[in-house]
Design an enzyme around this catalytic site. Structure first.
Site, mmCIF file in Angstrom:
data_model
loop_
_atom_site.group_PDB
_atom_site.id
_atom_site.type_symbol
_atom_site.label_atom_id
_atom_site.label_comp_id
_atom_site.label_asym_id
_atom_site.label_seq_id
_atom_site.Cartn_x
_atom_site.Cartn_y
_atom_site.Cartn_z
ATOM 1 N N ASP A 124 0.833 -1.208 0.000
ATOM 2 C CA ASP A 124 0.000 0.000 0.000
ATOM 3 C C ASP A 124 0.863 1.252 0.000
ATOM 4 O OD1 ASP A 124 0.937 -0.452 2.569
ATOM 5 O OD2 ASP A 124 -1.020 -0.636 3.499
ATOM 6 N N HIS A 132 -7.711 -4.225 10.034
ATOM 7 C CA HIS A 132 -7.376 -4.018 8.619
ATOM 8 C C HIS A 132 -6.104 -4.772 8.231
ATOM 9 C CE1 HIS A 132 -5.012 -0.108 9.706
ATOM 10 N NE2 HIS A 132 -4.115 -0.917 9.184
ATOM 11 N N ASN A 142 -7.870 -2.254 14.187
ATOM 12 C CA ASN A 142 -9.285 -2.439 13.807
ATOM 13 C C ASN A 142 -9.476 -3.602 12.829
ATOM 14 O OD1 ASN A 142 -8.271 -1.403 11.439
ATOM 15 N ND2 ASN A 142 -9.671 0.328 11.306
ATOM 16 N N GLU A 152 -9.689 -1.104 5.086
ATOM 17 C CA GLU A 152 -10.393 -0.770 6.318
ATOM 18 C C GLU A 152 -11.717 -1.525 6.389
ATOM 19 O OE1 GLU A 152 -8.854 0.761 8.462
ATOM 20 O OE2 GLU A 152 -8.018 2.686 7.841
HETATM 21 C C1 GLP Z 1 -0.682 0.362 8.709
HETATM 22 C C2 GLP Z 1 -0.328 -0.379 7.399
HETATM 23 C C3 GLP Z 1 -0.507 -1.869 7.531
HETATM 24 C C4 GLP Z 1 0.051 -2.311 8.863
HETATM 25 C C5 GLP Z 1 -0.795 -1.764 9.976
HETATM 26 C C6 GLP Z 1 -0.232 -2.019 11.358
HETATM 27 O O1 GLP Z 1 -1.667 1.316 8.586
HETATM 28 N N1 GLP Z 1 -1.011 0.074 6.235
HETATM 29 O O2 GLP Z 1 0.111 -2.539 6.440
HETATM 30 O O3 GLP Z 1 0.034 -3.715 8.955
HETATM 31 O O4 GLP Z 1 -1.122 -0.411 9.780
HETATM 32 O O5 GLP Z 1 0.881 -1.217 11.613
HETATM 33 P P1 GLP Z 1 1.879 -1.491 12.801
HETATM 34 O O6 GLP Z 1 2.658 -2.710 12.425
HETATM 35 O O7 GLP Z 1 2.759 -0.282 12.873
HETATM 36 O O8 GLP Z 1 1.061 -1.707 14.019
#
Ligand code: GLP
Length: 241
Positions: A65, A136, A134, A141
């Site tokens: 992404d 995702h 949440n 989302e």
């Molecule tokens: C972000 C990314 C995801 C990631 C998630 C968790 O928004 N787009 O790919 O897995 O949130 O992030 P973190 O590993 O910093 O908790």
């Protein structure tokens, strides 16, 4: 879906590296996630590159992404983040680290072309995933259709708030992003999702033990034939089964 629990985030990284390494050794196409969770995994893979001759020279990589509106040179773009946190520490050809263009004039065309590039590379062999608090995956989302494809999406306020820690303040966090779809991610041959910390325990419970539902996009992994979930004890603390 296989579940592995390790005592610490560092050991989660080592367990994930053990699963990823055989793919690297055969020059696979890797699916890379950003966020802070994969960093111990990336550090461990970089260590194996330095100390154990693990070469990424034959690999391709696709990011999941990208924020809309950030220049590539912006240190918070996922283009820059994956280079800083991982790929500049290994021997992958920079041209083979593919990502979505968050400045594309026509986001739908960019999304279609990204799907075509993944397809032309023969698909993703092993996809590394994190999970949002949440539920995702990538930036899908809730609710996200479980057959969704790469597209532009509005970020949920909880995601904006969660990711504000990487920016000077919440106002600077982009409100939209381009993301591989849930259906796109599900086409990876093998998936390794990692989650660490007590703040992920609810999402982990929903993804492992809840119904498969667009309300928790990560729950779709229950339907994947080769998905492994690697957790530290805090992230696993709400699992009942
Ligand atoms: C972000 C990314 C995801 C990631 C998630 C968790 O928004 N787009 O790919 O897995 O949130 O992030 P973190 O590993 O910093 O908790």
């Amino acid at each position: 879906m296989d579940i592995i629990v390790r005592p610490t985030a560092e050991k989660v990284g080592v367990a994930a590296a053990d699963l990823i390494e055989p793919f690297v050794r055969r020059g696979a196409t890797l699916g890379l996630a950003t966020g802070s969770t994969p960093n111990p995994l990336y550090m461990e893979l970089a260590r194996r590159h330095r100390e154990e001759d693990l070469s990424f020279a034959e690999c391709d990589a696709f990011l999941l992404d990208e924020y809309v509106g950030l220049e590539r040179t912006d240190e918070q773009s996922y283009y820059a983040t994956i280079r800083r946190e991982f790929t500049r520490h290994i021997d992958i050809d920079d041209e083979k680290v593919h990502s979505l263009n968050g400045l594309a004039e026509d986001p739908e065309a960019e999304a279609r072309s990204y799907e075509e590039r993944i397809h032309a590379a023969g698909g993703v062999d092993v996809q590394i995933l994190g999970v949002g608090a949440n539920g995702h995956i990538a930036f899908n989302e809730p609710p996200s259709p479980l057959d969704s494809r790469t597209r532009q999406i509005d970020l949920h306020p909880t995601t904006v708030a969660d990711n504000a820690r990487f920016f000077d303040n919440e106002d600077q966090v982009p409100r939209t992003a381009l993301t591989q779809g849930v259906g796109t991610i599900m086409e990876a041959h093998t998936i390794v999702l990692i989650a660490t910390g007590a703040h992920k325990a609810e999402a982990v419970k929903a993804l492992v033990e809840g119904p498969v539902t667009p309300g928790c996009p990560a729950s779709v992994l229950q339907n994947h034939p080769r998905a492994t979930i690697i957790l530290d004890e805090d992230a696993a603390s709400k699992l009942e089964r």
